[in-house]
Write an enzyme that holds these catalytic residues in place. Sequence first.
Site, short mmCIF file in Angstrom:
data_model
loop_
_atom_site.label_atom_id
_atom_site.label_comp_id
_atom_site.label_asym_id
_atom_site.label_seq_id
_atom_site.Cartn_x
_atom_site.Cartn_y
_atom_site.Cartn_z
N HIS A 158 0.41 -6.56 8.49
CA HIS A 158 -0.94 -6.72 8.03
C HIS A 158 -1.87 -5.46 8.73
O HIS A 158 -1.77 -5.32 9.81
CB HIS A 158 -1.61 -7.89 8.88
N ASP A 161 0.79 -16.87 8.21
CA ASP A 161 1.50 -16.14 7.11
C ASP A 161 2.88 -16.15 7.19
O ASP A 161 3.31 -15.53 8.40
CB ASP A 161 0.80 -14.61 6.89
N MET A 203 -1.75 -13.33 14.09
CA MET A 203 -2.79 -14.45 13.93
C MET A 203 -2.42 -15.17 12.71
O MET A 203 -1.80 -14.73 11.73
CB MET A 203 -4.07 -14.16 13.95
N SER A 257 1.70 -8.89 12.53
CA SER A 257 0.46 -8.77 12.33
C SER A 257 -0.12 -8.08 13.69
O SER A 257 0.35 -7.06 13.97
CB SER A 257 -0.46 -10.08 11.91
N THR A 258 -1.03 -8.74 14.45
CA THR A 258 -1.82 -8.23 15.70
C THR A 258 -0.82 -7.83 16.52
O THR A 258 -0.04 -8.74 16.96
CB THR A 258 -2.74 -9.26 15.90
#
Length: 358
Positions: A203, A301, A298, A176-177
Amino acid sequence: MLLEKIKVLVVDDSALMRRLIKEILLTERSIEVIGTARDGVDAIEKSRELKPDVITMDINMPIMDGLTSMQYILNEFPEIPVIVLSSLTQEGTITTFEALELGAFDFIAKPSGTVSADLHNVGRTIIEKIITAYKYSKKNNVIKKVIQKKSNNRVITKSKKVISTTVSKVVVIGISTGGPNTLMEILPDIPEDLNAAIIIVQHMPPRFTSTFAKRIDSISPFGFKEAEGGDIILNRKGFLAPGGFQLVVRKSRYKDEYMIRLTEYPETLFMPSVNVTMNSVLECFGGENTIGILMTGMGDDGADSMVKIRKAGGITIAQDEATSVVFGMPREAIERGGAEIVVPYYKIPEEIIKAVNR
């Protein structure tokens, strides 16, 4: 809680956007807007004058665009994280990934174009990314590049070998991030003759994944594409989950063949969801043929699925804290017992090769 306020410089040629961004940031007590800039040249001057902790940077501006301005700023102040505000257009997505490759920390998609009156819809995201960028820039254990960064301009040769439809193993990477830059670092080191398929769940908003998949394919010896419904899972092929959908793997009607299905269900916080994809791969291929990887991001998940994969006899790998932009997803997997192997991001290609050959 942060002990000192994060000093932010807001750069946008639209007076409306500058006002909206400032209004959003004023709702967070740990953030202070120390100045605004109306174009790229103004941004360079304000950066020198105000010494911000974080900069939000528009792309399309007169006199000097955001991409050019960012390069000047990062050359002079490489410690300042720049968060790019981008429109959801084809041109906007291409420029966004150019900015990430040139050193931008992260990006935020404007909901409705260059001037988005509904920017408050992503207000919490803007605040969270600014706080994350600040914390990352202040980390004492700054990432040491152990291996020399390879040029993205090198010529990539794709294999022209006939590929068997019998899949040996499936590698699922959840991220993600901080993901785009990290993936661009590791994917060139995945060999094109790897006897496995790779599925990446990043993401990312819809309309960004198509451009990102093309950029991944351009720098990786391992062929990649944005996944489409009906794609057959093959050895030596990589798939990027499209934004706005869940990617699941299902058995086809033909023997020993598996295909990708795209669905809008179940609805989860992130679409695509790492958990949904990992669970479907585990169900189809079993633990012995599934390799789960969680990297910077973050939340949690993918953490539950990593536990399931490990318990089923699969191999699980998590990125370590020192090299994670955000140590959320991998930390949750580690704490729940779902990470067999914990390594810096630059060692993940090596671990993938070992896991596939194990």
